[in-house]
Design a protein around this motif. Structure first.
Motif, short mmCIF file in Angstrom:
data_model
loop_
_atom_site.label_atom_id
_atom_site.label_comp_id
_atom_site.label_asym_id
_atom_site.label_seq_id
_atom_site.Cartn_x
_atom_site.Cartn_y
_atom_site.Cartn_z
N ARG A 244 55.04 12.25 30.84
CA ARG A 244 55.60 13.50 30.35
C ARG A 244 54.56 14.60 30.49
NH1 ARG A 244 58.10 12.56 24.42
NH2 ARG A 244 57.63 14.80 24.47
N GLU B 38 60.40 -5.60 26.80
CA GLU B 38 61.16 -4.71 25.91
C GLU B 38 60.25 -3.60 25.36
OE1 GLU B 38 63.11 -6.94 22.90
OE2 GLU B 38 64.34 -8.10 24.32
N TYR B 39 59.05 -3.96 25.02
CA TYR B 39 58.12 -2.95 24.52
C TYR B 39 57.69 -1.99 25.63
CZ TYR B 39 57.78 -5.06 19.92
OH TYR B 39 58.06 -5.51 18.66
N ASP C 167 59.55 -1.04 28.06
CA ASP C 167 60.68 -0.12 28.23
C ASP C 167 60.66 0.98 27.18
OD1 ASP C 167 61.63 -1.49 30.41
OD2 ASP C 167 63.08 -2.68 29.27
N VAL C 168 60.33 0.63 25.94
CA VAL C 168 60.25 1.63 24.88
C VAL C 168 59.16 2.64 25.19
CG1 VAL C 168 59.67 2.00 22.45
CG2 VAL C 168 61.18 0.10 23.10
N ARG D 149 57.94 3.43 28.08
CA ARG D 149 58.35 4.26 29.22
C ARG D 149 59.29 5.38 28.77
NH1 ARG D 149 57.74 3.74 34.51
NH2 ARG D 149 56.92 1.60 34.30
N LYS D 150 60.23 5.07 27.88
CA LYS D 150 61.16 6.08 27.39
C LYS D 150 60.45 7.15 26.56
CE LYS D 150 65.17 3.00 27.30
NZ LYS D 150 66.09 2.20 26.46
N CYS D 151 59.39 6.74 25.86
CA CYS D 151 58.67 7.67 25.00
C CYS D 151 57.71 8.59 25.77
CB CYS D 151 57.87 6.92 23.95
SG CYS D 151 58.87 6.12 22.69
N TYR E 146 57.10 8.66 29.50
CA TYR E 146 57.26 8.95 30.93
C TYR E 146 58.35 9.99 31.15
CZ TYR E 146 54.29 5.18 32.75
OH TYR E 146 53.22 4.38 33.08
N LYS E 147 58.28 10.64 32.29
CA LYS E 147 59.34 11.56 32.69
C LYS E 147 60.66 10.78 32.79
CE LYS E 147 56.44 14.54 35.62
NZ LYS E 147 56.19 14.92 37.04
N GLN E 148 61.73 11.40 32.36
CA GLN E 148 63.03 10.73 32.43
C GLN E 148 63.85 11.25 33.62
OE1 GLN E 148 63.61 8.12 30.32
NE2 GLN E 148 61.50 8.56 29.71
#
Length: 208
Positions: free
Chosen positions: A150, A196-197, A199-200, A202-204, A206-208
């Motif tokens: 981000r 799973e962690y 992925d969390v 990455r969502k928090c 990283y650029k979406q």
């Protein structure tokens, strides 16, 4: 310094190394018995001390051996993937699991190193572990592609937060594993939980 030992046939050398690794892992440095090591390895005590001048010398030979294997089969392989930090952590987890499955006695020894408290070896062991950790972070965090993060948060903050989170995750995993042997650990379940962690994170971060 240990040319006589290095010059042994690989099979005999590995038996001695694994016997010593398991004895130190099971009892810790102070209580580890060289008598038990030579009994398990099928050699005389005189032969062991022909190769190593003391128990301390043997212990730190094993530390260097473990560091060499971990560096070659784990740390040095991390940098061959992309500059994506989370992909590197995922690769690191896979590589670590593979190394431990190939070398179960080494896994047991490393677990013991993290809790070893013997005053006789404390200073030297602390220095060695710091060296290993520093080299590991160098391989893991070098040449990152921070453009994936981000842009509204400083890249170094994101890198540090991810590293701290996953370092604590690793410590928690070791606690859950406890005294389990490598063969008794569900590696696939651990990897699935780790994903799973990731992925969390990455969502928090990283650029979406």
């Amino acid at each position: 310094m240990h040319e006589n030992f290095i010059g042994l046939k690989e099979e005999k050398r590995d038996i001695i190394i694994n016997s010593a690794l398991l004895e130190f892992a099971a009892k810790g440095y102070d209580l580890a018995s060289t008598n038990e090591m030579v009994k398990a390895a099928g050699i005389s005590k005189g032969a062991l001390f022909h190769y190593f001048v003391s128990k301390k010398d043997l212990f730190f030979f094993l530390c260097d051996y473990v560091f060499e294997v971990v560096s070659r089969e784990f740390y040095e392989q991390i940098g061959y993937c992309s500059g994506d930090l989370l992909i590197r952590y995922r690769r690191a987890a896979m590589l670590k699991g593979a190394v431990y499955q190939r070398h179960p006695p080494m896994f047991e020894f490393i677990k013991r190193l993290t809790v070893e408290k013997s005053p006789e070896i404390a200073a030297d062991l602390k220095e060695l572990l710091e060296k290993m950790i520093s080299y590991g972070y160098e391989c893991l965090l070098g040449n990152l592609d921070t453009s994936l993060f981000r842009q509204d948060v400083p890249a170094n903050k994101i890198r540090d937060l991810i590293s701290w989170a996953l370092e604590n995750y690793g410590n928690r995993s070791l606690e859950l594993i406890g005294e389990k042997k490598v063969a008794d650990i569900d590696i696939e379940a651990l990897n699935a939980d780790f994903d799973e962690y990731l992925d969390v994170l990455r969502k928090c971060f990283y650029k979406q």
